[in-house]
Design an enzyme around this catalytic site. Structure first.
Site, PDB file in Angstrom:
ATOM      1  N   GLU A  21      -7.384   4.310  -0.327  1.00  0.00           N
ATOM      2  CA  GLU A  21      -6.950   5.595  -1.160  1.00  0.00           C
ATOM      3  C   GLU A  21      -7.547   5.582  -2.622  1.00  0.00           C
ATOM      4  O   GLU A  21      -7.956   6.634  -3.007  1.00  0.00           O
ATOM      5  CB  GLU A  21      -5.598   5.675  -1.108  1.00  0.00           C
ATOM      6  CG  GLU A  21      -5.075   6.775  -1.704  1.00  0.00           C
ATOM      7  CD  GLU A  21      -3.627   6.487  -2.344  1.00  0.00           C
ATOM      8  OE1 GLU A  21      -3.478   6.836  -3.392  1.00  0.00           O
ATOM      9  OE2 GLU A  21      -2.660   5.903  -1.607  1.00  0.00           O
ATOM     10  N   HIS A  22      -7.601   4.461  -3.308  1.00  0.00           N
ATOM     11  CA  HIS A  22      -7.876   4.427  -4.603  1.00  0.00           C
ATOM     12  C   HIS A  22      -9.453   4.632  -4.757  1.00  0.00           C
ATOM     13  O   HIS A  22      -9.929   5.168  -5.684  1.00  0.00           O
ATOM     14  CB  HIS A  22      -7.480   2.991  -5.198  1.00  0.00           C
ATOM     15  CG  HIS A  22      -5.812   3.044  -5.757  1.00  0.00           C
ATOM     16  ND1 HIS A  22      -5.664   3.088  -6.938  1.00  0.00           N
ATOM     17  CD2 HIS A  22      -4.687   3.176  -5.070  1.00  0.00           C
ATOM     18  CE1 HIS A  22      -4.431   2.959  -7.351  1.00  0.00           C
ATOM     19  NE2 HIS A  22      -3.877   3.327  -6.205  1.00  0.00           N
TER      20      HIS A  22
ATOM     21  N   GLU B  94      -0.176  -2.058  -9.892  1.00  0.00           N
ATOM     22  CA  GLU B  94       0.722  -0.636  -9.262  1.00  0.00           C
ATOM     23  C   GLU B  94       1.760  -1.432  -8.288  1.00  0.00           C
ATOM     24  O   GLU B  94       2.910  -1.022  -8.297  1.00  0.00           O
ATOM     25  CB  GLU B  94      -0.360  -0.020  -8.470  1.00  0.00           C
ATOM     26  CG  GLU B  94       0.715   1.446  -7.885  1.00  0.00           C
ATOM     27  CD  GLU B  94      -0.252   2.329  -6.950  1.00  0.00           C
ATOM     28  OE1 GLU B  94       0.377   2.931  -6.053  1.00  0.00           O
ATOM     29  OE2 GLU B  94      -1.353   2.677  -7.527  1.00  0.00           O
TER      30      GLU B  94
ATOM     31  N   HIS C 242      -4.145   1.584   1.236  1.00  0.00           N
ATOM     32  CA  HIS C 242      -3.804   2.035  -0.238  1.00  0.00           C
ATOM     33  C   HIS C 242      -5.154   1.754  -1.024  1.00  0.00           C
ATOM     34  O   HIS C 242      -5.228   2.614  -1.691  1.00  0.00           O
ATOM     35  CB  HIS C 242      -2.503   1.091  -0.508  1.00  0.00           C
ATOM     36  CG  HIS C 242      -2.047   1.487  -1.816  1.00  0.00           C
ATOM     37  ND1 HIS C 242      -2.021   0.613  -2.988  1.00  0.00           N
ATOM     38  CD2 HIS C 242      -1.748   2.898  -2.596  1.00  0.00           C
ATOM     39  CE1 HIS C 242      -1.848   1.089  -3.994  1.00  0.00           C
ATOM     40  NE2 HIS C 242      -1.510   2.559  -3.603  1.00  0.00           N
TER      41      HIS C 242
END
Length: 453
Positions: A81-82, A158, A78
């Site tokens: 991904e950022h 997040e 994740h």
């Protein structure tokens, strides 16, 4: 609480032809027009043409997700991904999304347990633009400490917003740890554990990127106002020169946690009303007793897939025990998956009442009380959803990405309606008997701070 898709891997298949009188009432699903090709470097591509609007959606799915991480370095898929939006040798940080926005498009990304995807929707004559930029960051991503440190705070925030501040998500993490086994692939959260994310550095993300981000470990899906020939020409130009890379086969456990069944309770002052769930380990299309997968899709639909399903009719409409009662199952996982039963009890109803009522409905199925009529109704609901999904530039590519990134094939997608149509009542009962077993179950309750009264 948690909801699994009841339509994972469906997509249109060959024209259905009833094979017996029992199928006479089933919907007919035409095969969705699609073309596929594979570049010499191993990139698999699928084109789903549609001329309804002058737009296209490009989805690039990598066959890697949080379940490919190791304990101690969770959250890396994740986090990467950022970082994919933080620039290359050609594009400055955030320039990828700003360029798409300037051209009237939109873009985003997602990370799951088994896949990571990047998607853009834009006017069709800008397909070359988004393909060029997506291919660039497949091979030329720059992961710099100056960009990583502030983005780490975004990733952690997040997690705080979507997990730590959501009691049901915290409970979900605890359930998965019990169901799949502590520190096992599907037990570790996609967002990662906060302590792990705080320690991830440039070398960690760069190694993960080099290990998994390669054309032969990706699937390109383009849907909308274009042709297979046009997409192939652009793909050969921009993705074609990227060399393939050796990617080790992915591993998933074929068993769940030990010491099941388990019961998990989370009391939280932010919870206004209690909720009750039971999750069972279940086979997917790829792992376990896969022959039950299509029957489980029919089972979840007839048992708790709508307001006319067994659970809702009995617990909500008739006995007023619950405000809602549903079930869910998603078969597209690379490893084992779950079959979930979820109940929001009516005010004043006890845990015992809910569990007795659910158990009674399960027993009716397990005792063989499944009719051909309700199986056909569930099949038609699933087939209708397959028809509707053909019109979507969002769900269509995502379904192809889910299937092809976890070992599925175009042929399986094409034959999905036929497989659903072939399910019989005995198949549904057999699937329920295989999955609804105490040794594969975790029961969970989310309650107000004072408990379930």
């Amino acid at each position: 609480m948690r909801r699994r898709t009841a339509l994972g891997g469906l997509f249109a298949g060959a024209l259905l032809t009833p094979r017996a009188s029992a199928l006479a009432g089933l919907l007919r699903v035409n095969r969705r027009p699609s073309d596929t090709f594979t570049l010499p470097n191993g990139l698999q591509a699928v084109v789903l043409p549609s001329s309804r609007a002058p737009i296209v959606t490009q989805v690039l799915v990598y066959k890697v997700g949080s379940a490919d991480e190791t304990f101690g370095k969770t959250g890396i898929a994740h986090f990467l991904e950022h970082m994919m939006f933080k620039g290359t040798g050609v594009l400055a940080p955030t320039e990828f999304s700003r360029t798409i926005a300037r051209n009237g498009g939109r873009d985003n990304a997602f990370t799951g347990f088994d896949m990571t995807g990047y998607h853009q929707t834009i006017v069709s004559d800008r397909l070359e633009l988004v393909m060029r930029m997506e291919a660039d960051r497949m091979v030329n991503l720059r992961i710099l400490d100056g960009e990583l440190r502030p983005e780490r705070q975004v990733v952690l925030e997040e997690r705080r917003m979507r997990v730590d501040n959501v009691p049901s998500e915290m409970l979900d993490e605890a359930v998965r740890e019990q169901l799949f086994g502590l520190h096992k692939p599907y037990a570790m959260p996609t967002a990662g554990y906060a302590d792990d994310v705080k320690k991830l550095g440039v070398n960690d993300l760069s190694a993960f990127y080099r290990r998994f981000y390669a054309p032969n470990n990706a699937v390109l899906i383009v849907a909308g106002d274009t042709t297979a020939a046009a997409v192939q020409k652009l793909a050969e130009k921009y993705y074609g020169p990227i060399p393939s890379r050796r990617v080790a086969p992915r591993q998933r456990p074929a068993e769940g946690g030990t010491d099941l069944p388990q019961r998990v309770i989370r009391a939280d002052e932010r919870v206004p009303e209690p909720r009750w769930n039971r999750d069972y380990l279940a086979p997917s299309y790829r792992t376990g007793e896969t022959r039950h997968a299509h029957a489980l899709m029919v089972l979840t639909r007839l048992f708790g897939g709508s307001e006319t399903s067994r659970l809702s009719r009995a617990l909500v409409a008739q006995d007023k025990i619950a405000l809602s009662a549903t079930s869910g199952y998603g078969p597209t996982a690379l490893g084992l998956t779950t079959f979930e039963i979820a109940v929001q009890p009516a005010r004043g109803r006890s845990v015992a009442e809910v569990e007795t009522a659910v158990g009674d409905q399960m027993k009716r199925v397990l005792d063989g009380g499944v009719t051909a009529e309700e199986v056909e109704r569930a099949q038609n609901q699933l087939l209708a959803s397959a028809i509707y999904s053909q019109d979507s530039l969002a769900s269509g590519p995502r379904l192809y990405g889910n299937a092809l990134s976890t070992g599925g094939s175009i042929a399986e997608l094409d034959n999905w309606p036929q497989a659903i149509a072939a399910v019989r009542p005995d198949d549904v009962v057999a699937a329920a008997r295989h999955v609804w077993r105490d040794e594969g179950a975790v029961t969970s309750m989310l309650t107000p701070a004072g408990g379930w009264k």
